[in-house]
Scaffold this motif. Structure first.
Motif, short mmCIF file in Angstrom:
data_model
loop_
_atom_site.label_atom_id
_atom_site.label_comp_id
_atom_site.label_asym_id
_atom_site.label_seq_id
_atom_site.Cartn_x
_atom_site.Cartn_y
_atom_site.Cartn_z
N GLN A 22 0.82 -1.21 0.00
CA GLN A 22 0.00 0.00 0.00
C GLN A 22 0.86 1.26 0.00
O GLN A 22 0.50 2.26 -0.63
N ALA A 23 1.98 1.20 0.70
CA ALA A 23 2.86 2.38 0.79
C ALA A 23 3.40 2.77 -0.58
O ALA A 23 3.75 3.93 -0.80
N ARG A 24 3.46 1.81 -1.51
CA ARG A 24 4.00 2.09 -2.84
C ARG A 24 2.90 2.51 -3.82
O ARG A 24 3.18 2.70 -5.00
N THR A 25 1.68 2.62 -3.33
CA THR A 25 0.57 3.09 -4.17
C THR A 25 0.24 4.53 -3.82
O THR A 25 0.96 5.18 -3.05
N ALA A 26 -0.88 5.01 -4.34
CA ALA A 26 -1.32 6.38 -4.04
C ALA A 26 -1.67 6.55 -2.56
O ALA A 26 -1.75 7.68 -2.07
N VAL A 27 -1.83 5.44 -1.85
CA VAL A 27 -2.14 5.52 -0.42
C VAL A 27 -1.00 6.22 0.32
O VAL A 27 -1.22 7.05 1.20
N GLY A 28 0.25 5.86 -0.05
CA GLY A 28 1.41 6.49 0.57
C GLY A 28 1.80 5.86 1.90
O GLY A 28 1.02 5.12 2.50
N PHE A 29 3.01 6.17 2.35
CA PHE A 29 3.58 5.53 3.53
C PHE A 29 2.76 5.82 4.79
O PHE A 29 2.41 4.91 5.54
N SER A 30 2.48 7.08 5.05
CA SER A 30 1.82 7.47 6.30
C SER A 30 0.43 6.86 6.44
O SER A 30 0.08 6.29 7.47
N ASP A 31 -0.36 6.95 5.37
CA ASP A 31 -1.72 6.39 5.45
C ASP A 31 -1.70 4.87 5.46
O ASP A 31 -2.54 4.24 6.12
N ALA A 32 -0.74 4.27 4.76
CA ALA A 32 -0.62 2.81 4.79
C ALA A 32 -0.28 2.35 6.21
O ALA A 32 -0.77 1.31 6.66
N GLN A 33 0.54 3.11 6.88
CA GLN A 33 0.90 2.79 8.26
C GLN A 33 -0.33 2.82 9.16
O GLN A 33 -0.52 1.97 10.02
N LYS A 34 -1.19 3.80 8.94
CA LYS A 34 -2.41 3.91 9.74
C LYS A 34 -3.38 2.77 9.44
O LYS A 34 -4.18 2.39 10.30
N GLN A 35 -3.29 2.24 8.23
CA GLN A 35 -4.24 1.20 7.81
C GLN A 35 -3.67 -0.21 7.94
O GLN A 35 -4.29 -1.17 7.47
N ILE A 36 -2.52 -0.35 8.57
CA ILE A 36 -1.90 -1.66 8.66
C ILE A 36 -2.83 -2.64 9.36
O ILE A 36 -3.52 -2.28 10.32
N LEU A 37 -2.92 -3.84 8.84
CA LEU A 37 -3.81 -4.85 9.39
C LEU A 37 -3.33 -5.27 10.78
O LEU A 37 -2.14 -5.43 11.01
N ARG A 38 -4.26 -5.45 11.68
CA ARG A 38 -3.94 -5.86 13.05
C ARG A 38 -3.84 -7.37 13.12
O ARG A 38 -4.72 -8.09 12.63
N VAL A 39 -2.79 -7.85 13.74
CA VAL A 39 -2.61 -9.28 13.97
C VAL A 39 -2.31 -9.49 15.44
O VAL A 39 -1.82 -8.59 16.13
N GLU A 40 -2.58 -10.68 15.91
CA GLU A 40 -2.35 -11.02 17.31
C GLU A 40 -1.68 -12.38 17.40
O GLU A 40 -1.77 -13.19 16.49
N GLY A 41 -1.01 -12.60 18.51
CA GLY A 41 -0.43 -13.91 18.77
C GLY A 41 1.01 -14.08 18.33
O GLY A 41 1.55 -15.18 18.42
N GLU A 42 1.66 -13.03 17.84
CA GLU A 42 3.05 -13.14 17.42
C GLU A 42 3.93 -13.43 18.64
O GLU A 42 3.82 -12.78 19.68
N THR A 43 4.81 -14.42 18.51
CA THR A 43 5.68 -14.80 19.63
C THR A 43 7.15 -14.46 19.39
O THR A 43 7.92 -14.41 20.34
N ARG A 44 7.53 -14.24 18.16
CA ARG A 44 8.94 -13.94 17.87
C ARG A 44 9.25 -12.50 18.26
O ARG A 44 8.62 -11.56 17.77
N GLU A 45 10.23 -12.32 19.12
CA GLU A 45 10.54 -10.99 19.62
C GLU A 45 10.97 -10.05 18.49
O GLU A 45 10.59 -8.88 18.45
N TYR A 46 11.79 -10.56 17.57
CA TYR A 46 12.26 -9.69 16.48
C TYR A 46 11.11 -9.26 15.58
O TYR A 46 11.08 -8.14 15.09
N MET A 47 10.12 -10.16 15.39
CA MET A 47 9.01 -9.79 14.54
C MET A 47 8.04 -8.85 15.25
O MET A 47 7.40 -8.00 14.62
#
Length: 285
Positions: free
Chosen positions: A158-183
């Motif tokens: 999305q950041a590489r489309t007309a949406v742009g970096f800032s708005d793509a960041q606001k629209q990032i999909l929410r995920v849960e359950g990640e266990t890897r610290e680096y991720m």
């Protein structure tokens, strides 16, 4: 796309020219315990039991030592699995357009592939087909709402489309359950919840991550392999974020470090992503 635990599985040479894990040769091998094992095991459907698995983990079992490629052999067999393997082979060799064509053919032959082809999303991204890549990743996250990396790649797309970096960041999909610290850190940076500087410092640091307690907790220190994996991912995603922000010099530095990482020996599909990225940008030295 996500994962963590490494499952080193025996590999054998398949007619496609790929080294594949023995688990991958059995379509019933959906019990694979790691995203570092094969490729959503071809026809493995999303299952809550496997929801912690991620894209990368499902490919490590491949070994992905892509040294012998026989185009005629692929052309002779026009079934979905063969086209899927061809798409993988084309991508790791930098033939991203051909990779998309093979993945699309696999879907045409077997529509169930449309739900598991996160690799197609990556190929679309590197063909600059960002809207389509975004839709592929979004579909995949809908099927596996714990897949952190697909949410991140949807953000990049999305950041590489007309949406742009800032708005793509606001629209990032929410995920849960990640266990890897680096991720967790990388996802937090992509969300804007953690300063980018923290990720870049970890990417550039040569210090081994370990517990601050140097006593009995020393046994909890990550193995060298785990540290190599974390450092690779820090550099990969620091580079991808830098490019999405329009900082090509920083992107090249981080991605070059990712490609040259000792983690390259692990056969992770995402190392090939870093390598193909540098190749397509003309950064190979």
């Amino acid at each position: 796309m996500s994962l963590s635990s490494y499952s080193q599985q025996p590999c054998s040479f398949a007619p496609s020219g790929l080294f594949v894990s023995s688990a991958a040769q059995s379509l019933g091998a959906a019990t694979c315990t790691s995203r570092h094992a094969c490729t959503k095991i071809l026809h493995m459907q999303t299952n809550p039991q496997h929801s912690s698995m991620t894209r990368r983990g499902l490919l490590v079992g491949f070994g992905l030592l892509v040294t012998l490629f026989n185009t005629q052999a692929f052309a002779a067999v026009d079934d979905a699995r063969t086209q899927y393997r061809k798409g993988i082979q084309d991508f790791v060799n930098g033939r991203v357009k051909e990779s998309v064509e093979a993945f699309d053919r696999a879907i045409e032959l077997d529509s169930t592939y449309a739900d598991i082809l996160w690799q197609r999303g990556l190929s679309l991204y590197y063909c600059d087909r960002f809207d389509e890549a975004s839709k592929q990743f979004e579909r995949d996250v809908r099927l596996n709402p714990r897949d952190t990396e697909e949410a991140i790649w949807r953000f990049f797309s999305q950041a590489r489309t007309a949406v742009g970096f800032s708005d793509a960041q606001k629209q990032i999909l929410r995920v849960e359950g990640e266990t890897r610290e680096y991720m967790k850190l990388i996802y937090g940076v992509c969300r804007g919840a953690i300063p980018l500087q923290e990720l870049e410092e970890k990417a550039l640091s040569d210090q081994v991550e370990s517990s601050s307690n140097q006593g009995i907790l020393r046994i909890l220190r990550p193995s060298q392999g785990e540290d190599d994996r974390s450092k690779f991912y820090y550099n990969l995603y620091a580079g991808l974020i830098a490019e999405a922000q329009g900082r090509p010099a920083a992107a090249q530095n981080f991605l070059d470090r990712a490609v040259k990482s000792p983690y390259s020996k692990e056969g992770d599909y995402m190392w090939f992503v870093a390598s193909v990225h540098c190749k397509l940008r003309g950064w190979n030295k």
